[in-house]
Each structure stands twice: as C-alpha cells, then as structure tokens.
Design a protein around this motif. Structure first.
Motif, PDB file in Angstrom:
ATOM      1  N   ASN A   1       3.633  -2.337  -4.597  1.00  0.00           N
ATOM      2  CA  ASN A   1       4.551  -3.404  -5.112  1.00  0.00           C
ATOM      3  C   ASN A   1       5.570  -2.790  -4.128  1.00  0.00           C
ATOM      4  OD1 ASN A   1       5.874  -5.215  -6.778  1.00  0.00           O
ATOM      5  ND2 ASN A   1       7.151  -3.339  -7.045  1.00  0.00           N
ATOM      6  N   ASN A   2       6.110  -3.203  -3.303  1.00  0.00           N
ATOM      7  CA  ASN A   2       7.318  -2.997  -2.378  1.00  0.00           C
ATOM      8  C   ASN A   2       8.568  -3.504  -2.872  1.00  0.00           C
ATOM      9  OD1 ASN A   2       5.652  -1.647  -0.292  1.00  0.00           O
ATOM     10  ND2 ASN A   2       5.282  -3.826   0.415  1.00  0.00           N
ATOM     11  N   THR A   3       8.844  -4.215  -3.859  1.00  0.00           N
ATOM     12  CA  THR A   3      10.000  -4.531  -4.356  1.00  0.00           C
ATOM     13  C   THR A   3      10.247  -3.512  -5.341  1.00  0.00           C
ATOM     14  OG1 THR A   3       9.363  -6.835  -4.180  1.00  0.00           O
ATOM     15  CG2 THR A   3      11.099  -6.480  -5.622  1.00  0.00           C
ATOM     16  N   PRO A   4      11.792  -3.084  -5.443  1.00  0.00           N
ATOM     17  CA  PRO A   4      12.185  -2.056  -6.396  1.00  0.00           C
ATOM     18  C   PRO A   4      12.131  -2.790  -7.762  1.00  0.00           C
ATOM     19  CG  PRO A   4      13.412  -2.028  -4.517  1.00  0.00           C
ATOM     20  CD  PRO A   4      12.685  -3.423  -4.358  1.00  0.00           C
ATOM     21  N   ILE A   6      13.747  -2.600 -11.585  1.00  0.00           N
ATOM     22  CA  ILE A   6      14.985  -2.288 -12.176  1.00  0.00           C
ATOM     23  C   ILE A   6      14.331  -2.063 -13.720  1.00  0.00           C
ATOM     24  CG2 ILE A   6      17.087  -2.314 -12.779  1.00  0.00           C
ATOM     25  CD1 ILE A   6      17.429  -4.032 -10.481  1.00  0.00           C
ATOM     26  N   ALA A   7      13.423  -1.222 -14.005  1.00  0.00           N
ATOM     27  CA  ALA A   7      12.921  -1.110 -15.365  1.00  0.00           C
ATOM     28  C   ALA A   7      12.291   0.207 -15.769  1.00  0.00           C
ATOM     29  CB  ALA A   7      11.980  -2.465 -15.707  1.00  0.00           C
ATOM     30  N   THR A   8      11.623   0.632 -16.743  1.00  0.00           N
ATOM     31  CA  THR A   8      10.868   1.956 -17.193  1.00  0.00           C
ATOM     32  C   THR A   8       9.407   1.542 -17.025  1.00  0.00           C
ATOM     33  OG1 THR A   8      11.368   1.361 -19.398  1.00  0.00           O
ATOM     34  CG2 THR A   8      13.085   2.878 -18.271  1.00  0.00           C
ATOM     35  N   TYR A   9       9.087   0.344 -16.626  1.00  0.00           N
ATOM     36  CA  TYR A   9       7.603   0.149 -16.851  1.00  0.00           C
ATOM     37  C   TYR A   9       7.133  -0.840 -15.812  1.00  0.00           C
ATOM     38  CZ  TYR A   9       8.545  -4.559 -18.762  1.00  0.00           C
ATOM     39  OH  TYR A   9       9.158  -5.544 -19.188  1.00  0.00           O
ATOM     40  N   PHE A  10       5.883  -0.919 -15.360  1.00  0.00           N
ATOM     41  CA  PHE A  10       5.528  -1.895 -14.456  1.00  0.00           C
ATOM     42  C   PHE A  10       4.136  -2.455 -14.936  1.00  0.00           C
ATOM     43  CE2 PHE A  10       2.363  -2.537 -10.764  1.00  0.00           C
ATOM     44  CZ  PHE A  10       2.940  -3.740 -10.304  1.00  0.00           C
ATOM     45  N   GLU A  11       4.050  -3.829 -14.941  1.00  0.00           N
ATOM     46  CA  GLU A  11       2.872  -4.321 -15.597  1.00  0.00           C
ATOM     47  C   GLU A  11       2.072  -5.019 -14.426  1.00  0.00           C
ATOM     48  OE1 GLU A  11       1.606  -7.987 -18.761  1.00  0.00           O
ATOM     49  OE2 GLU A  11       3.394  -6.480 -18.947  1.00  0.00           O
ATOM     50  N   ASP A  12       0.857  -4.651 -14.319  1.00  0.00           N
ATOM     51  CA  ASP A  12      -0.162  -5.381 -13.073  1.00  0.00           C
ATOM     52  C   ASP A  12      -0.735  -6.214 -13.519  1.00  0.00           C
ATOM     53  OD1 ASP A  12      -1.276  -5.890 -10.728  1.00  0.00           O
ATOM     54  OD2 ASP A  12      -1.844  -3.790 -10.438  1.00  0.00           O
ATOM     55  N   ASN A  13      -0.648  -7.437 -13.407  1.00  0.00           N
ATOM     56  CA  ASN A  13      -1.484  -8.445 -13.923  1.00  0.00           C
ATOM     57  C   ASN A  13      -2.589  -9.106 -13.014  1.00  0.00           C
ATOM     58  OD1 ASN A  13      -0.165  -8.815 -16.485  1.00  0.00           O
ATOM     59  ND2 ASN A  13       1.377  -9.769 -15.423  1.00  0.00           N
ATOM     60  N   LEU A  14      -2.566  -8.503 -11.605  1.00  0.00           N
ATOM     61  CA  LEU A  14      -3.489  -9.233 -10.617  1.00  0.00           C
ATOM     62  C   LEU A  14      -4.539  -7.988 -10.322  1.00  0.00           C
ATOM     63  CD1 LEU A  14      -0.476 -10.166  -8.020  1.00  0.00           C
ATOM     64  CD2 LEU A  14      -1.985 -11.550  -9.636  1.00  0.00           C
ATOM     65  N   VAL A  15      -5.213  -7.764 -11.476  1.00  0.00           N
ATOM     66  CA  VAL A  15      -6.249  -6.889 -11.525  1.00  0.00           C
ATOM     67  C   VAL A  15      -7.762  -7.590 -11.740  1.00  0.00           C
ATOM     68  CG1 VAL A  15      -4.978  -4.925 -11.755  1.00  0.00           C
ATOM     69  CG2 VAL A  15      -5.896  -6.125 -13.774  1.00  0.00           C
ATOM     70  N   GLU A  16      -8.915  -6.910 -11.661  1.00  0.00           N
ATOM     71  CA  GLU A  16     -10.087  -7.210 -11.972  1.00  0.00           C
ATOM     72  C   GLU A  16     -10.920  -6.337 -12.456  1.00  0.00           C
ATOM     73  OE1 GLU A  16     -12.513  -8.974  -8.620  1.00  0.00           O
ATOM     74  OE2 GLU A  16     -10.550  -9.834  -7.588  1.00  0.00           O
ATOM     75  N   ASN A  17     -11.453  -6.673 -13.670  1.00  0.00           N
ATOM     76  CA  ASN A  17     -12.337  -5.659 -14.530  1.00  0.00           C
ATOM     77  C   ASN A  17     -13.301  -5.074 -13.603  1.00  0.00           C
ATOM     78  OD1 ASN A  17     -11.083  -6.323 -16.712  1.00  0.00           O
ATOM     79  ND2 ASN A  17     -12.663  -7.649 -17.365  1.00  0.00           N
ATOM     80  N   GLY A  18     -13.377  -3.532 -13.758  1.00  0.00           N
ATOM     81  CA  GLY A  18     -14.497  -2.781 -13.097  1.00  0.00           C
ATOM     82  C   GLY A  18     -13.962  -2.218 -11.772  1.00  0.00           C
ATOM     83  N   ILE A  19     -13.035  -2.385 -11.246  1.00  0.00           N
ATOM     84  CA  ILE A  19     -12.344  -2.181 -10.264  1.00  0.00           C
ATOM     85  C   ILE A  19     -11.272  -1.057 -10.589  1.00  0.00           C
ATOM     86  CG2 ILE A  19     -11.123  -2.597  -8.081  1.00  0.00           C
ATOM     87  CD1 ILE A  19     -12.247  -5.109  -7.956  1.00  0.00           C
TER      88      ILE A  19
END
Length: 362
Positions: A1-4, A6-19
C-alpha cells in the motif's frame, strides 16, 4: 500500500485463504521526515467453517482425586453430563496448544480450567481472539482464569476495563435473573474452605454482567459481577469462577439456556438422536475399526470422514450403504499416516451426526 493511511489501523480485504501476507509499517510526517520501517508482520487468512459443533477444551491439571482436587476423569465426566449436546473433547495438557485451523471447525468452544495452580489461557489468546472475531462462540470458566486473561483482550471482546481477584473465602453462589442461580457443592470443595471458594474474579462497573457475587453474610462483594456476556460477531461469556465446583444440575440448566441462545445445538440439526459411534482398538498402531449403530430405519446413506488435529480431512469413506444390520464398520489403515490424534466424523444423509477422537501410536 503506497497511499498514506491517516488512521491507526489498516484493513486488507484483498486476500485469499491459505496465502501468507507480510506487512511492515513506517510513519510519514512529510517527505523530509519518515521513520524506519517496523519489523515484518506475517498473517495467513484461513477458512472458518464452524460446522463441527461444540469443542470442550480441558485445561485443568490432573488432581489427586481428593475432595477439592478432582482428577481428570471426574472433571471430564462433569462436563459430559452438564453439556447435553454432542461434544468433541480436547485435553490441553495431553495434546498441547490447539491450532487455530482446528478451532475454526467448531461453532462453540467451551474452555475450562478448574484447578488453582496451572493456567494456559494466556498462551492461546491470539487464536481465541481470531476465533471470536470470525464469529465463533466462546465460553470460558476457571479458577483465577479470568484474571490471567490480558486486560486488552477483555476490553476488546467484553468491554471490560477492570478485573479484581478476590482471595477472601466469601464466595458461596452466583445469582442471575436471566439464567438462574449457581450454588457451590460443598461435597466437591476442600473441607478447609468451609463451603466457600477463594480467588474468584469480579468485574466492577461492567455493564454486561449476567451473574453476580453471592457470599457469606457481611461480604462487601455481594452484587458484584462474576460473569460477563458480550455479543458481537459471536457470543463471548466469561465466568470469574470454576463451574465444576457448582451443582451439576444447575450448571446443566445454564448450558442448556446459553447454548440454545447461541444456536449451538451440538454439531447439527439432528434427526438422529440415538446412535453409537466408536473405534477399536484405541489407541492403535496401524489400523482401527470404526463402528456405528443407528437407531433408525429411515437413513439410507452414511459417510465417515477422518480429520487430523488441524481440522484437515485426511481420508473419506463415502457412500456407505445402510442396510438392516444394526452395526456398520469400516477399517482405517493408517500405516501411511504419522502418529498423533485424529478425529472421525459420522455423516448420515448429508447431516453430521457425531464426532469422536482416536490416537495413532507407532
């Protein structure tokens, strides 16, 4: 993620199970002021099927069997009787830390530590937190266990900001308008305790209490919360005292009500309520015979699935025809499998009926 961010968390929704995914973080004020990167954090998303019913994890050390110091068999029998659903049992001291991939298969986990000395709960909070966040139901009961759980965990999953451990010999019962009362069984307690239980955890000022402290006359703790309940993705109930030392029929009534609310009716919506499922020999060295008996003449097809401790299916016996014979058997040749604990599940007409445990020793 190259975009700053402005929060205290990051949620990654672009994931696949097992990786497995790797993350590192740095703070950016502007182009001229940036921190160094943090250490790398790894995360592996997994599937949470939660379709195998209730898992009971026994974290109690094996006592000598004297009053107040129950042995493992006595505690196991208590929970088997008190939980009137089909359960899968897991002995923590014998089997070690359960993998999150194994926990993910169960809709409800009941973790109990009924001994005063040893506690393993703190080593498993990451896995239990993931389980709760994924929608699982969790019930924890133990002696000093609630005080062993980190404040962060209790605040995050129970909105509990304060826990106090009461060492005084004053606790005699827990009262609840919603679920009914729990009383200590003096026949289980150390006679030196005079019908009371020390080292009970209370949760002052919590707004989600479901049981309150009942004690000897003059106790200043009467009315304080001794059990909390929070409903978020799943339901989490934390008792500040060990349920084992209460009367079995009262604990049974509590579990019936709580599990009905959680819709954790065993493994399944059962149409088959009377069956037998076992294997022999157990433990075994190379092969074992799994037998099942169904008290019904309406079932047509059965299946046996074998799982490892990670919850992975290692072998399936499908399309087992159910005939007029009362007893049905399959032989599992485990000569190509490693020693360890395995589970076998009976499925009848696409409905999960029961699950048992077996031990392969080579």
């Amino acid at each position: 993620n190259n975009t700053p961010i402005i929060a205290t968390y990051f949620e990654d929704n672009l994931v696949e199970n097992g990786i497995t995914y790797y993350y590192k973080i740095k703070v950016v004020k502007d182009e001229s002021f940036q921190s160094t990167f943090s250490e790398i954090y790894a995360a592996t998303p997994i599937e949470f099927p939660m379709n195998q019913g209730i898992l009971v994890i026994d974290g109690t050390s094996n006592g000598n069997g004297n009053q107040g110091f129950p042995n493992d068999e006595t505690v196991d029998e208590f929970y088997q009787n008190a939980i009137v659903e089909n359960i899968t049992e897991y002995d923590y001291l014998a089997e070690g830390v359960p993998e999150i991939s194994f926990l993910a298969n169960f809709s409800t986990i009941i973790w109990h530590e009924d001994g005063l000395a040893q506690h393993a709960i703190d080593d498993n909070l990451d896995a239990l937190g993931c389980y709760l966040a994924s929608g699982g139901n969790l019930i924890i009961s133990g002696w000093k266990t609630a005080s062993e759980i980190s404040d962060y965990f209790k605040n995050n999953f129970l909105n509990c900001n304060e826990t106090q451990l009461i060492a005084a010999w004053e606790f005699t019962n827990a009262t609840s308008v919603q679920y009914g009362n729990l009383h200590l069984d003096s026949n289980k307690l150390n006679p030196a305790f005079n019908g009371t239980l020390p080292y009970v955890s209370i949760f002052p000022n919590a707004e989600n209490g479901i049981f309150q402290f009942g004690g000897v006359e003059g106790s200043s703790y009467v009315g304080e919360n001794v059990a909390l309940k929070n409903e978020n993705e799943g339901t989490f109930i934390l008792f500040g005292f060990p349920l084992y030392f209460c009367f079995e029929d009262e604990v049974t009534a509590i579990f019936e009500n709580v599990l009905a609310e959680m819709e954790a009716e065993g493994d399944y919506e059962l149409s088959i309520t009377n069956y037998q499922l076992n294997n022999f020999p157990n433990p075994f060295k190379q092969s074992t015979t799994v037998s099942f008996n169904l008290a019904t003449d309406s079932a047509k097809n059965a299946e046996i699935e074998i799982y490892n401790v990670k919850g992975q299916i290692v072998q399936t016996f499908a399309n087992l025809q159910i005939n007029n014979s009362s007893n049905h058997q399959i032989i599992w040749d485990a000569s190509n499998f490693a020693s360890g604990i395995y589970f076998y599940k009976l499925i009848v007409d696409n409905k999960e009926v029961g699950i048992n445990k077996m031990l392969l020793l080579k």
